[in-house]
Structures are given as structure tokens and as C-alpha cells.
Design an enzyme around this catalytic site. Structure first.
Site, short mmCIF file in Angstrom:
data_model
loop_
_atom_site.label_atom_id
_atom_site.label_comp_id
_atom_site.label_asym_id
_atom_site.label_seq_id
_atom_site.Cartn_x
_atom_site.Cartn_y
_atom_site.Cartn_z
N TYR A 26 1.80 2.35 6.11
CA TYR A 26 3.20 2.76 6.24
C TYR A 26 3.99 2.49 4.97
O TYR A 26 4.65 3.37 4.43
CB TYR A 26 3.86 2.06 7.43
CG TYR A 26 5.32 2.47 7.58
CD1 TYR A 26 5.65 3.70 8.15
CD2 TYR A 26 6.34 1.66 7.11
CE1 TYR A 26 6.97 4.09 8.25
CE2 TYR A 26 7.67 2.04 7.21
CZ TYR A 26 7.98 3.26 7.78
OH TYR A 26 9.29 3.65 7.88
N TYR A 80 -11.77 2.32 3.85
CA TYR A 80 -11.49 3.74 4.07
C TYR A 80 -10.42 4.20 3.09
O TYR A 80 -9.24 3.91 3.26
CB TYR A 80 -11.04 3.95 5.52
CG TYR A 80 -10.91 5.40 5.95
CD1 TYR A 80 -11.31 6.46 5.14
CD2 TYR A 80 -10.37 5.70 7.21
CE1 TYR A 80 -11.19 7.77 5.56
CE2 TYR A 80 -10.25 7.01 7.64
CZ TYR A 80 -10.66 8.04 6.80
OH TYR A 80 -10.53 9.34 7.22
N THR A 134 -9.84 9.58 11.15
CA THR A 134 -8.75 10.54 11.02
C THR A 134 -8.98 11.75 11.93
O THR A 134 -8.07 12.20 12.64
CB THR A 134 -8.63 11.00 9.56
OG1 THR A 134 -8.41 9.86 8.73
CG2 THR A 134 -7.48 11.99 9.39
N LYS A 191 -15.80 4.57 2.52
CA LYS A 191 -15.76 6.02 2.68
C LYS A 191 -14.70 6.56 1.73
O LYS A 191 -13.53 6.18 1.80
CB LYS A 191 -15.41 6.41 4.11
CG LYS A 191 -15.28 7.93 4.29
CD LYS A 191 -14.76 8.33 5.66
CE LYS A 191 -14.63 9.86 5.75
NZ LYS A 191 -14.04 10.30 7.03
#
Length: 315
Positions: A111, A141, A48, A171
Site C-alpha cells: 500500500y 514475489y 495475483t 518469482k
């Protein structure tokens, strides 16, 4: 790919841009090498913080190729390969495997919202089968504040049961310690990373692997000291944790990615480092002034020596 799992402090690397907003490859390699020299355990490129979802698949492939060609060890790299398209995710993941990367960090398809566990499991499963390589190591993630598509405990369990040698870690960037603790308690031996160094010591003490943190771009050595002190059973670990948490609090009071890039621009004396790709925007001059003022106050408060530059302000 290495059979050794990641642990310690990993950094999602910020991506420098030229004036035309193409990736600045030379600056990127230099920054990655600098962080490894500071002692971090790995680089979670294309996260990110890297503005990865503002990069094309081709740009990510080019940057990974360039790092490996410039002697950045592939086993130290955990590229972000998650994408809305299972085809894009498969291409990026296979490319990482072929370079010998130590693992990949994989977002869910983000999305479509409110998709169920079955759909998310099918997405991850499809990528794993399309890649079809026993060397693959996937770190999930979980970043619901941004992706808006959570990776729930039941999905983690299904993936671990189905792919025990492939889906090996996660994570947690939820910012919710209760969620991180629930993962640690339910899946002992799973390589769980906190998404912020603010939870580093708590994560380690509860059986986690470490942290993957944006502010490692600015304070890699300071954050790594906490991990070293914990491994040595040092009584200084709590004091060191308090220091890095203080700096993290200051940083996250500003838009994190532009703030880290503003710091890098000043440290390197390279103004283009401050550039971001729209829709993200650089800090204003007033914000930059406030950032450095607040950082100086934080560092004085924790009684650390300061110098102009990245928080190699050596915590």
C-alpha cells in the site's frame, strides 16, 4: 514443510465464485486436482491470478483447509501469504506451515509506495520472526507493475544473508528479462522463477527454477512439456517454447484473469466460472468471442490439433 525446494511449472490458481461472490469450494478443489493431473509441479494458490487480495484472510484459510482435507498434497502448495499487514501475513504463513505446505509466496507490503529497503527488510524480517518456525520457506514475489513496490537486488541479498535457510527463492513478474537475468547472475543457487512461461526456457538455461504462470490454468500440460524437454536435453524444447509463447501472447492481449475464467467456464460448461470479484469484471460477450477466435487462429498457426476446451488443446 518439505525441505525440497520447488522447481518446474507452478500455477497461480484462479478462484471460482458462486453467484453471491463467495468462493465456490467444490469447483476450486476440482480445478486444483485437474491441474496436478496435467503434470504441473505445484500450485501457487492465492496469487495475483487468484484474486487473492480480493479475498479475506478467513477465506484463504478456508480454501487451504479444504484443499488439504480433499487430499491435495500440501507439499505441492505454495500459498500466497503476503499482505499489507504483517499480522495478516504472519497468520497466513503460520497456517501454511502447520499444513506442511512446500513454501509460501510473499508479496511485499504494497500500500505505501516509495518505501526504502530498510522498511521492506523490516517487514519480511518481522513476519519471519513472528512465525518463528525452521520449516518456513519463503519465495519473494516481485511484481512491480501491480504492487508498485519492487523487490530490488540489494533487498534480496540482505534477506538471503540474514535468512539463508528461509528465504530461498523469488518469482519475478516484472516482465523484464534483464531483471530476471540480473537475479540469476547475482544469486546462483537461489530458486528464481519467471512470472511468465514466455521466459521459461531462458530462465532454465540460466540456472533458474522454472516459472509460476497464470496461463498454466489453461495450458498446464503444454507448458510442462517445455520443462520436461529441457530436462531431457531435447532438441524439441525450443519448438515447444515457441508454441507456448504464441498462446501466451494471445491470452495476454485480453484481461488475463477474466480471460482464463471465461475459458474455464466454457471448458467445464459452468457459467459461474466466468465470475470475478469487483473491481475486476468478466469479459464482455464480444471479448469472449474474440478470445476464442484468436486462440483458434493461434493454434492453427502453430499447427496443433484443436478441440473445444482449455488448451489441453494439447500443445
Amino acid at each position: 514443510m518439505s525441505s525440497q525446494r520447488f522447481s518446474g511449472v507452478l500455477v497461480p490458481v484462479i478462484t471460482p465464485f458462486n453467484e453471491d461472490l463467495s468462493p465456490d469450494v467444490e469447483a476450486y478443489v476440482t480445478h486444483c486436482k485437474w491441474m496436478l493431473e496435467q503434470g504441473v509441479d505445484g500450485l501457487a494458490i492465492f496469487g495475483t491470478t487468484s484474486e487473492a487480495n480480493s479475498l479475506t484472510v478467513g477465506e484463504r484459510i478456508q480454501l487451504l483447509d479444504t484443499l488439504v482435507e480433499n487430499d491435495v498434497p500440501a507439499d505441492k502448495l505454495m500459498p500466497g501469504t503476503g499482505a499489507c499487514s504483517i499480522i495478516d501475513a504472519s497468520v497466513l504463513t503460520a497456517h501454511a506451515i502447520n499444513h506442511g505446505c512446500g513454501g509460501v509466496l510473499m508479496l511485499p507490503p504494497f500500500y505505501y509506495k516509495a518505501v526504502d529497503t530498510e522498511g521492506l527488510f523490516a517487514s519480511y524480517s518481522e513476519v519471519i520472526h513472528r512465525v518463528g518456525d525452521d520449516r518456513l520457506r519463503v519465495y519473494l514475489y516481485h511484481i512491480p507493475p501491480v504492487a508498485q513496490v519492487p523487490i530490488e537486488l540489494d533487498l534480496i541479498e540482505r534477506l538471503i544473508v540474514a535468512y539463508p535457510d528461509t528465504v530461498v527463492g523469488l518469482k519475478d513478474s516484472s516482465g523484464d528479462w534483464d531483471n530476471t537475468k540480473a537475479i540469476l547472475d547475482r544469486f546462483p543457487g537461489f530458486s528464481t522463477f519467471a512470472g511468465s512461461e514466455g521466459f521459461l526456457l531462458d530462465t532454465l538455461r540460466n540456472g533458474g527454477a522454472g516459472c509460476i504462470t497464470a496461463s498454466g490454468n489453461a495450458n498446464p500440460a503444454g507448458i510442462r512439456k517445455v520443462y520436461s524437454a529441457w530436462k531431457a536435453d531435447s532438441t524439441t524444447a525450443d519448438a515447444l517454447q515457441s508454441r507456448i509463447s504464441e498462446i501466451r501472447t494471445t491470452l495476454q492481449s485480453f484481461p488475463m484473469i477474466p480471460a482464463l475464467k471465461a475459458m474455464t467456464a466454457r471448458f467445464t460448461d459452468k457459467p459461474s466460472w466466468a465470475l470475478t470479484r469487483p473491481p475486476l469484471m468478466p469479459l464482455s460477450d464480444e471479448q469472449v468471442k474474440g478470445l476464442f477466435s484468436d486462440l483458434d487462429l493461434s493454434l492453427i498457426h502453430i499447427s496443433e490439433p484443436t478441440r473445444l476446451g482449455m488448451i489441453s488443446y494439447a500443445v
